[in-house]
Scaffold this motif. Sequence first.
Motif, PDB file in Angstrom:
ATOM      1  N   LYS A   1     -11.046  -4.740   4.552  1.00 19.36           N
ATOM      2  CA  LYS A   1     -11.067  -3.968   5.792  1.00 19.36           C
ATOM      3  C   LYS A   1      -9.660  -3.569   6.200  1.00 19.36           C
ATOM      4  CE  LYS A   1     -12.571  -4.104  10.621  1.00 19.36           C
ATOM      5  NZ  LYS A   1     -13.175  -4.924  11.705  1.00 19.36           N
TER       6      LYS A   1
ATOM      7  N   ARG B   1      -8.311  -0.825   3.889  1.00 19.58           N
ATOM      8  CA  ARG B   1      -8.926   0.468   4.186  1.00 19.58           C
ATOM      9  C   ARG B   1      -8.280   1.117   5.398  1.00 19.58           C
ATOM     10  NH1 ARG B   1     -12.689   3.274   6.926  1.00 19.58           N
ATOM     11  NH2 ARG B   1     -13.908   4.778   5.704  1.00 19.58           N
ATOM     12  N   GLU B   2      -8.130   0.355   6.478  1.00 14.56           N
ATOM     13  CA  GLU B   2      -7.528   0.898   7.698  1.00 14.56           C
ATOM     14  C   GLU B   2      -6.076   1.283   7.466  1.00 14.56           C
ATOM     15  OE1 GLU B   2      -8.093  -1.351  11.269  1.00 14.56           O
ATOM     16  OE2 GLU B   2     -10.085  -2.014  10.668  1.00 14.56           O
TER      17      GLU B   2
END
Length: 606
Positions: free
Chosen positions: A584, A587-588
Amino acid sequence: MTYQKRMTFWVLLDSLIVLSAIYVSYFILHPQLQIFTSKVLLVTSITLLISHHLFASIYKLYNKAWEYASVGELVAIVKAVTWSVLMTAIFQQVIIGDIYFRALIMTWMLHVILIGGSRFSWRIYRDRYIKPQPNLSRALIVGAGAAGTMLVKQLKNNRDTGILPVAFIDDNPTKYKLQIYGIPVVGNSQTISNTVEKLRIDKIIIAIPSLSKEEMQKIFDECAKTKAKTVKMPRIEDIMLGKLSVNQFRDVQVEDLLGREPVELDIESISKTIKGKTILVTGAGGSIGSEISRQICKFQPSKILLLGHGENSIYQIDMELKNQYKDEIEIIPVIADIQDRERIFETMDRYKPHVIYHAAAHKHVPLMEYNPKEAVKNNILGTRNVAEAADTFSVDTFVMISSDKAVNPTNVMGSTKRIAEMVVQQLDQHSKTKFVAVRFGNVLGSRGSVIPLFKKQIQIGGPVTVTHPDMTRYFMTIPEASRLVLQAGSLAEGGEVFVLDMGEPVKIVDLAKNLIQLSGYTIEEIGIQYTGIRPGEKMYEELLGDKEIHKQAVFPKIFIGKAVLDQENEVQYLIEQFSRMNSKEIREFVLNVANKRKNNILSIVK
């Protein structure tokens, strides 16, 4: 009938015609002119007979296949007869002391009529009275130009093709209602559907090799309204070079409809970049990498290194190129993973390539959404390994294959591609190596692209799945994408992002409809199902950001952008720290770096 029997038959028949003609002339003219004597008849007949066979041999009248006779064969008959009569006139003057012009003129006329008639009678009988087989496919020829007429002549002379040409379609109004080889021109392209129904057409053959993509789309739209199968005849160049015969048709492909008009390349500049050099292609077993390798070999490098981690794909392109260029180019397969930094540096040190075309990458948008760490490892760290090795070993030019998804990215794949561009652009600022990137849209027919998926769905009876009715993409063919990469390498000065003017984007649903029709089905039979936009997908793609656009093309249909570099620290942080991040966070982070959102980046870093 064997060659010897055929020749004997024609020699005997011609001898009979030649001797008969002079005596027929004698009987016709004798009541008016008391000129013939036994000596005149003997000299004239012997001279005519010998000279006819002499000139018939010179003009190969006994070697022709008269079932395919045409104007050329008639001209040969006239020449042979004319020279034989002239030779007889000379002998009459020398031996008899006079020339019997009226008799010789009448003999010439009888020879042309009888010899020509004997040759063409079988052709006429064959064309007019031998009935076509009932199982022949009735064909409509689109295009009554040179290619179309060549095609009809071949089809009429060779019934083994199983195709009977019935009519022409042509948009030239001056040809309307004319007949070419006995085949009528019945209308223009807008009348195709009516003509197919009226004439019970089974097959439509498009015989216009110079047709533009836009014109091809218009004609195919008309053909798609019918149930007839639509095919294309080969290119004239392939026919002339003997690669294909006139009647070796191929199905109309989606590339014919959505592909763009080819960009003319600067062959000289590309040749200077490649000829006699050592070239390295990463990802050489992939769709783009393998085609780049094929195109490179046309410019005669001294060596080409085919680098990839999939042994089967590298084996296939290696064997293909060695079969074609084994005596001209040293082709070296290199099994290596670009994530293996030591192996990449070892390869670069050993072979010292002059130019690198970096095509190795993870490219599937949905898969990379689920596997962001792998996207970073391959697309960013792998690119950095190859680029830094290029810098270390003083490679002249490094060309990175990028994507339109790198512009304002909304997905992991596009973000990692944009960051990879940043990596090579940063290196370009202090390296002797010229680092450039090449962006293009979706490639028709590449592995994992939408076309193979649609084809599989059509094969099992549908439905074809489309994410959204308004989803659009830019498309280009694999060869065109590969040629652009080579041209970019020759234009490189360092730091550029090269972009092809790809024309108008295409709706994915239109692509699906074309493929269904090209496969011989109706849209109703297969069906189209909308599944919704997938994670990371955009409704449309861009090729350059607002701040990157330079309106003037540096080469016909090739544009250049100087991307702004203000994220160096963030890129470096990602490279150093990504192994400590979870999926996560990765990805960010990559989305924020690629889109220059510093505040969000700082919050993730903290």
